[in-house]
Design a protein around this motif. Structure first.
Motif, PDB file in Angstrom:
ATOM      1  N   SER A 103       0.843  -1.207   0.000  1.00  0.00           N
ATOM      2  CA  SER A 103       0.000   0.000   0.000  1.00  0.00           C
ATOM      3  C   SER A 103       0.872   1.249   0.000  1.00  0.00           C
ATOM      4  O   SER A 103       0.686   2.166   0.786  1.00  0.00           O
ATOM      5  N   SER A 104       1.828   1.264  -0.917  1.00  0.00           N
ATOM      6  CA  SER A 104       2.810   2.342  -0.984  1.00  0.00           C
ATOM      7  C   SER A 104       2.742   3.081  -2.319  1.00  0.00           C
ATOM      8  O   SER A 104       2.512   2.470  -3.359  1.00  0.00           O
ATOM      9  N   LEU A 105       2.964   4.370  -2.260  1.00  0.00           N
ATOM     10  CA  LEU A 105       3.093   5.194  -3.461  1.00  0.00           C
ATOM     11  C   LEU A 105       4.540   5.649  -3.664  1.00  0.00           C
ATOM     12  O   LEU A 105       4.802   6.545  -4.450  1.00  0.00           O
ATOM     13  N   LYS A 106       5.478   5.025  -2.979  1.00  0.00           N
ATOM     14  CA  LYS A 106       6.890   5.383  -3.105  1.00  0.00           C
ATOM     15  C   LYS A 106       7.459   4.786  -4.389  1.00  0.00           C
ATOM     16  O   LYS A 106       7.250   3.595  -4.682  1.00  0.00           O
ATOM     17  N   ALA A 107       8.201   5.585  -5.126  1.00  0.00           N
ATOM     18  CA  ALA A 107       8.790   5.137  -6.397  1.00  0.00           C
ATOM     19  C   ALA A 107       9.680   3.907  -6.188  1.00  0.00           C
ATOM     20  O   ALA A 107       9.673   2.990  -7.015  1.00  0.00           O
ATOM     21  N   GLU A 108      10.422   3.860  -5.098  1.00  0.00           N
ATOM     22  CA  GLU A 108      11.333   2.735  -4.867  1.00  0.00           C
ATOM     23  C   GLU A 108      10.595   1.418  -4.607  1.00  0.00           C
ATOM     24  O   GLU A 108      11.168   0.346  -4.741  1.00  0.00           O
ATOM     25  N   SER A 119       8.530  -5.233  -9.398  1.00  0.00           N
ATOM     26  CA  SER A 119       7.754  -6.461  -9.582  1.00  0.00           C
ATOM     27  C   SER A 119       8.008  -7.543  -8.532  1.00  0.00           C
ATOM     28  O   SER A 119       7.200  -8.463  -8.416  1.00  0.00           O
ATOM     29  N   ASP A 120       9.080  -7.459  -7.762  1.00  0.00           N
ATOM     30  CA  ASP A 120       9.361  -8.529  -6.802  1.00  0.00           C
ATOM     31  C   ASP A 120       8.448  -8.407  -5.580  1.00  0.00           C
ATOM     32  O   ASP A 120       8.304  -7.344  -5.003  1.00  0.00           O
ATOM     33  N   TRP A 121       7.821  -9.501  -5.223  1.00  0.00           N
ATOM     34  CA  TRP A 121       6.891  -9.529  -4.105  1.00  0.00           C
ATOM     35  C   TRP A 121       6.929 -10.851  -3.339  1.00  0.00           C
ATOM     36  O   TRP A 121       6.365 -10.962  -2.253  1.00  0.00           O
ATOM     37  N   GLU A 122       7.624 -11.846  -3.872  1.00  0.00           N
ATOM     38  CA  GLU A 122       7.594 -13.187  -3.305  1.00  0.00           C
ATOM     39  C   GLU A 122       8.116 -13.252  -1.871  1.00  0.00           C
ATOM     40  O   GLU A 122       7.740 -14.138  -1.112  1.00  0.00           O
ATOM     41  N   ASP A 123       8.981 -12.309  -1.471  1.00  0.00           N
ATOM     42  CA  ASP A 123       9.568 -12.327  -0.136  1.00  0.00           C
ATOM     43  C   ASP A 123       8.696 -11.650   0.923  1.00  0.00           C
ATOM     44  O   ASP A 123       9.056 -11.626   2.095  1.00  0.00           O
ATOM     45  N   LEU A 124       7.556 -11.133   0.515  1.00  0.00           N
ATOM     46  CA  LEU A 124       6.699 -10.414   1.456  1.00  0.00           C
ATOM     47  C   LEU A 124       5.944 -11.370   2.372  1.00  0.00           C
ATOM     48  O   LEU A 124       5.787 -12.558   2.075  1.00  0.00           O
ATOM     49  N   ALA A 125       5.465 -10.837   3.477  1.00  0.00           N
ATOM     50  CA  ALA A 125       4.679 -11.619   4.432  1.00  0.00           C
ATOM     51  C   ALA A 125       3.337 -11.998   3.813  1.00  0.00           C
ATOM     52  O   ALA A 125       2.867 -11.359   2.869  1.00  0.00           O
ATOM     53  N   ASP A 126       2.712 -13.023   4.362  1.00  0.00           N
ATOM     54  CA  ASP A 126       1.429 -13.495   3.847  1.00  0.00           C
ATOM     55  C   ASP A 126       0.379 -12.393   3.822  1.00  0.00           C
ATOM     56  O   ASP A 126      -0.444 -12.327   2.915  1.00  0.00           O
ATOM     57  N   LYS A 127       0.396 -11.523   4.805  1.00  0.00           N
ATOM     58  CA  LYS A 127      -0.586 -10.425   4.864  1.00  0.00           C
ATOM     59  C   LYS A 127      -0.446  -9.521   3.641  1.00  0.00           C
ATOM     60  O   LYS A 127      -1.445  -9.159   3.015  1.00  0.00           O
ATOM     61  N   GLU A 128       0.788  -9.162   3.294  1.00  0.00           N
ATOM     62  CA  GLU A 128       1.007  -8.317   2.117  1.00  0.00           C
ATOM     63  C   GLU A 128       0.675  -9.058   0.821  1.00  0.00           C
ATOM     64  O   GLU A 128       0.150  -8.471  -0.115  1.00  0.00           O
ATOM     65  N   LYS A 129       0.972 -10.348   0.792  1.00  0.00           N
ATOM     66  CA  LYS A 129       0.618 -11.144  -0.394  1.00  0.00           C
ATOM     67  C   LYS A 129      -0.896 -11.168  -0.591  1.00  0.00           C
ATOM     68  O   LYS A 129      -1.378 -11.121  -1.724  1.00  0.00           O
ATOM     69  N   GLN A 130      -1.640 -11.223   0.505  1.00  0.00           N
ATOM     70  CA  GLN A 130      -3.102 -11.199   0.391  1.00  0.00           C
ATOM     71  C   GLN A 130      -3.575  -9.840  -0.130  1.00  0.00           C
ATOM     72  O   GLN A 130      -4.487  -9.778  -0.947  1.00  0.00           O
ATOM     73  N   VAL A 131      -2.960  -8.766   0.333  1.00  0.00           N
ATOM     74  CA  VAL A 131      -3.306  -7.434  -0.179  1.00  0.00           C
ATOM     75  C   VAL A 131      -3.049  -7.384  -1.686  1.00  0.00           C
ATOM     76  O   VAL A 131      -3.886  -6.888  -2.451  1.00  0.00           O
ATOM     77  N   LEU A 132      -1.920  -7.917  -2.119  1.00  0.00           N
ATOM     78  CA  LEU A 132      -1.602  -7.954  -3.544  1.00  0.00           C
ATOM     79  C   LEU A 132      -2.630  -8.779  -4.316  1.00  0.00           C
ATOM     80  O   LEU A 132      -3.101  -8.364  -5.384  1.00  0.00           O
ATOM     81  N   ASN A 133      -3.004  -9.924  -3.776  1.00  0.00           N
ATOM     82  CA  ASN A 133      -4.033 -10.741  -4.424  1.00  0.00           C
ATOM     83  C   ASN A 133      -5.362  -9.998  -4.512  1.00  0.00           C
ATOM     84  O   ASN A 133      -6.082 -10.105  -5.509  1.00  0.00           O
ATOM     85  N   ASP A 134      -5.678  -9.219  -3.485  1.00  0.00           N
ATOM     86  CA  ASP A 134      -6.907  -8.421  -3.510  1.00  0.00           C
ATOM     87  C   ASP A 134      -6.840  -7.375  -4.625  1.00  0.00           C
ATOM     88  O   ASP A 134      -7.827  -7.143  -5.328  1.00  0.00           O
ATOM     89  N   TRP A 135      -5.670  -6.748  -4.797  1.00  0.00           N
ATOM     90  CA  TRP A 135      -5.522  -5.765  -5.884  1.00  0.00           C
ATOM     91  C   TRP A 135      -5.645  -6.451  -7.243  1.00  0.00           C
ATOM     92  O   TRP A 135      -6.254  -5.914  -8.169  1.00  0.00           O
ATOM     93  N   PHE A 136      -5.083  -7.638  -7.374  1.00  0.00           N
ATOM     94  CA  PHE A 136      -5.195  -8.375  -8.631  1.00  0.00           C
ATOM     95  C   PHE A 136      -6.675  -8.632  -8.945  1.00  0.00           C
ATOM     96  O   PHE A 136      -7.139  -8.423 -10.066  1.00  0.00           O
ATOM     97  N   THR A 137      -7.417  -9.068  -7.950  1.00  0.00           N
ATOM     98  CA  THR A 137      -8.852  -9.315  -8.129  1.00  0.00           C
ATOM     99  C   THR A 137      -9.577  -8.023  -8.500  1.00  0.00           C
ATOM    100  O   THR A 137     -10.401  -8.001  -9.415  1.00  0.00           O
ATOM    101  N   PHE A 138      -9.256  -6.950  -7.807  1.00  0.00           N
ATOM    102  CA  PHE A 138      -9.869  -5.645  -8.081  1.00  0.00           C
ATOM    103  C   PHE A 138      -9.641  -5.246  -9.534  1.00  0.00           C
ATOM    104  O   PHE A 138     -10.578  -4.881 -10.243  1.00  0.00           O
TER     105      PHE A 138
END
Length: 157
Positions: free
Chosen positions: A116-121, A125-144
């Motif tokens: 949930s970041s707007l920071k350029a850095e 595309s890498d996200w595999e190392d994130l916690a399950d909570k962040e992965k779920q947020v990403l999956n929610d955005w994909f669904t959206f």
């Protein structure tokens, strides 16, 4: 009686609110809750009026081509990729050069969306190392995105 979250115009969703894991999504609807039934989650991300979407395409797109699709060149569409899947967001001014989410245009900002970041850095595309909570947020955005925008291809290195 079921509580309904008010629709918050995107201009009121400030950078601070977005980065602070606000309880509302980009269009002011509540984010999914852990433990919510899959059918309920699907409804939670459905737009008020379902757009007519084309069948998903599997067209390979290079990162260099994706970068040209950032909304700055009128002869190119505006694309945002999530987990390598490319969505055509051309009709949404939020991704246009003056839009609040232009930072995502022409990129695969999966990590930024998960955080949930707007920071350029964080727009990478890498996200595999994130916690399950962040992965779920990403999956929610994909669904959206998948319920609103045409899938036009896949990023290929």
């Amino acid at each position: 009686c079921q509580a309904v979250a008010p629709k918050v115009p995107s201009e009121y969703l400030t950078k601070y609110q977005f980065q602070s894991h606000d309880a509302l999504s980009i269009d002011g609807r509540p984010k999914s809750k852990k433990g919510m039934a899959a059918a309920d989650q699907s409804k939670a991300f459905a737009p008020k009026e379902a757009p007519k979407l084309n069948p998903p395409k599997d067209t390979p797109l290079s990162l260099s081509h994706l970068a040209k699709c950032d909304g700055n060149t009128p002869s190119y569409p505006t694309y945002v990729a999530i987990k390598g899947t490319v969505f055509d967001v051309s009709g949404n001014t939020a991704y246009a050069p003056e839009g609040a989410y232009h930072i995502f245009a022409g990129k695969d900002p999966s990590r930024a969306l998960a955080l949930s970041s707007l920071k350029a850095e964080d727009c990478r595309s890498d996200w595999e190392d994130l916690a399950d909570k962040e992965k779920q947020v990403l999956n929610d955005w994909f669904t959206f995105f998948s319920k609103r925008y045409n899938i036009v291809g896949q990023v290929r290195s």
